[in-house]
Design a protein around this motif. Structure first.
Motif, PDB file in Angstrom:
ATOM      1  N   ARG A   1       0.938  -1.030   0.007  1.00  0.00           N
ATOM      2  CA  ARG A   1       0.244   0.079  -0.091  1.00  0.00           C
ATOM      3  C   ARG A   1       0.343   1.600   0.014  1.00  0.00           C
TER       4      ARG A   1
ATOM      5  N   PRO B   1      -2.224   6.729 -10.913  1.00  0.00           N
ATOM      6  CA  PRO B   1      -2.941   5.562 -10.536  1.00  0.00           C
ATOM      7  C   PRO B   1      -2.917   4.480 -11.649  1.00  0.00           C
TER       8      PRO B   1
ATOM      9  N   HIS C   1     -10.525   6.778 -11.809  1.00  0.00           N
ATOM     10  CA  HIS C   1     -10.943   7.306 -10.830  1.00  0.00           C
ATOM     11  C   HIS C   1     -12.561   6.012 -10.966  1.00  0.00           C
TER      12      HIS C   1
ATOM     13  N   ALA D   1     -12.894   2.720 -10.653  1.00  0.00           N
ATOM     14  CA  ALA D   1     -13.299   2.688  -9.259  1.00  0.00           C
ATOM     15  C   ALA D   1     -14.448   3.053  -8.911  1.00  0.00           C
TER      16      ALA D   1
ATOM     17  N   LYS E   1     -12.379  -1.513  -3.621  1.00  0.00           N
ATOM     18  CA  LYS E   1     -12.544  -1.694  -3.106  1.00  0.00           C
ATOM     19  C   LYS E   1     -10.348  -0.717  -2.475  1.00  0.00           C
ATOM     20  N   ASP E   2     -10.569   0.162  -2.315  1.00  0.00           N
ATOM     21  CA  ASP E   2      -9.028   0.941  -2.069  1.00  0.00           C
ATOM     22  C   ASP E   2      -8.236   1.479  -2.775  1.00  0.00           C
ATOM     23  N   ARG E   3      -8.353   0.926  -4.512  1.00  0.00           N
ATOM     24  CA  ARG E   3      -8.082   1.108  -5.700  1.00  0.00           C
ATOM     25  C   ARG E   3      -8.427   2.631  -6.800  1.00  0.00           C
TER      26      ARG E   3
ATOM     27  N   ARG F   1      -3.957   6.951  -3.052  1.00  0.00           N
ATOM     28  CA  ARG F   1      -4.280   7.930  -1.794  1.00  0.00           C
ATOM     29  C   ARG F   1      -3.420   7.098  -0.441  1.00  0.00           C
TER      30      ARG F   1
ATOM     31  N   TYR G   1      -3.996   3.582   0.448  1.00  0.00           N
ATOM     32  CA  TYR G   1      -5.212   3.108  -0.664  1.00  0.00           C
ATOM     33  C   TYR G   1      -3.854   0.879  -1.685  1.00  0.00           C
TER      34      TYR G   1
END
Length: 445
Positions: free
Chosen positions: A28, A54, A360, A363, A369-371, A375, A378
């Motif tokens: 993470r 990302p 973004h 997701a 979840k968390d991707r 952040r 994440y």
């Protein structure tokens, strides 16, 4: 586990570009700041001059395993994906056998866990007669249910009105649809066979698989979704008229009906059939430049929510056949991000919007979840790109098992330098590292 410190990158995230450092601790992101210093063991990577995004999430791919592995497989295509900055994928159920039972669905997850460097999820397939199996799908660890309302193989065309009503009324998770009206397509095809026999030209493809066929099916799906308050996601919008079905007056988080645009419908038009031929034969078909312009407009004004590839490789021999025999689909995951970075460099779309539509928004749309974001806390799914280093698509550079690309010969203005999946460096400087970072995606539902 050694920490990794990415120093001095230009971060592109949530509508902003700013220079900063990112600390990866295990799987993470542990810290994002203008400057980070770390005591103890850390691997520092100088990222000055590079942009950190990302990792892209591709919500529509066909990796052909099981049953069609002469075309591709999960390992080969996920490797091509991470080389292109796609760190997570959602794969479709029209494999052989079709993914119509929970047992067959889980077998795909087990295979991906063995071989995929990218994160993965697999759609559960619907048919006219597997309702009970569909309803067993776990909403927290499966991306969605796929309904082919046109253009499918095997037993996956759902054309029974009662079945559609039942699915739209009761499936408790996202339903993704392929929308083309089969009756209209069959009628058009017969007309072109009467005119040309077996020698139908490629230029007829968008006329056979027409805008009317797309709109009839998409509007039917929207009507069903509104009636039943279904969470509907319509895949690969290919016509301007379909964009009128979607809204942009509420935030994505509140939408019950969303839509996807694909790279090929944003890049090519029917004028390209003359030079590209069956290389750009997709379902739905690449249509007119006017359609392409309207798709771009809807993408930029948020009526269309995400960008995907519909990556669907076939062998060169299969694609070299005449129009009626050549299958639809082509490989795109290795070059989708590069194509969109080119569009950004040419002023078509801001860089922050590329990240929004390829990471973004996907997701958010699927409640991943968390991707999908840079952040703290994440997963460290990251891609470093050089916006000033050109890359040319050559046959030798392709990682697709099928060995071809509709982008062969294209020189993009950018290059993918490094890709991290769950903190694991899986690709750097034009080569795969051999590491396998991929994990099963989970969903906040």
């Amino acid at each position: 586990m050694t920490k990794i410190l990415l120093k001095g990158a230009t971060l592109v995230n949530e509508g902003r570009e700013f220079i900063g450092d990112v600390l990866i601790d295990g799987k993470r992101i542990s810290k994002i700041a203008p400057s980070i210093s770390v005591d103890g063991s850390v691997k520092e990577i100088n990222c000055e001059g590079l942009h950190l995004l990302p990792g892209c999430i591709d919500d529509q791919v066909h990796f052909r395993e099981p049953g069609l592995t002469h075309k591709a497989n999960i390992q080969s295509e996920s490797r091509a994906a991470v080389a292109g900055g796609i760190t997570s994928f959602m794969e479709m159920p029209n494999t052989v056998p079709n993914t119509l039972t929970q047992e067959l669905l889980e077998a795909k997850y087990l295979r991906a866990a063995e071989v995929s460097p990218a994160n993965y999820s697999f759609f559960m397939g619907a048919s006219n007669d597997n309702y009970d199996e569909v309803m067993k799908t776990n909403i927290q660890d499966v991306c969605g249910v796929k309904i082919f309302m046109g253009s499918s193989t095997g037993n996956m065309l759902v054309d029974n009105t009662n079945t559609l009503e039942h699915l739209f009324a009761n499936v408790p998770m996202l339903i993704a649809t392929h929308c083309e009206d089969e009756t209209t397509i069959r009628k058009n095809l017969e007309e072109y066979k009467e005119k040309y026999g077996e020698a139908i030209p490629m230029s007829a493809h968008p006329l056979i698989r027409s805008a009317e066929a797309c709109y009839l099916s998409s509007s039917k799906a929207v009507e069903l979704a509104k009636k039943n308050n279904t969470r509907l996601h319509i895949l690969h919008i290919s016509t301007g008229i379909e964009t009128e079905l979607f809204r942009n007056d509420i935030p994505l988080e509140q939408k019950r009906i969303t839509a996807e645009a694909c790279i090929h419908h944003l890049w090519f038009s029917d004028a390209d059939y003359e030079s590209k031929g069956t290389w750009i034969k997709w379902n739905p078909a690449v249509k007119t430049a006017a359609d392409r312009d309207q798709i771009w407009k809807a993408l930029l004004d948020n009526r269309i929510d995400v960008i995907a590839t519909d990556h669907a490789p076939h062998t060169i021999e299969e694609k070299q056949q005449p129009y009626l025999q050549a299958p639809s689909g082509g490989p795109l995951v290795q070059h989708a991000l590069l194509a969109m970075l080119d569009a950004s460099a040419n002023g078509k779309i801001p860089l922050v919007r590329v990240v929004e539509k390829m990471a973004h928004a996907v997701a958010v749309c699927f409640q991943v979840k968390d991707r999908g974001f840079l952040r703290e806390g994440y997963f460290a799914d990251l891609v470093l790109v050089d916006l000033n280093k050109k890359s040319t698509v050559t046959k030798d550079s392709l990682l697709y098992q099928c060995g071809w690309s509709p982008f062969e010969g294209t020189t993009f203005s950018s290059s993918v330098e490094k890709t991290f999946v769950n903190g694991v460096l899986v690709y750097e400087n034009g080569k795969l590292t051999g590491e396998k970072g991929g994990e099963r995606m989970l969903f906040n539902r």
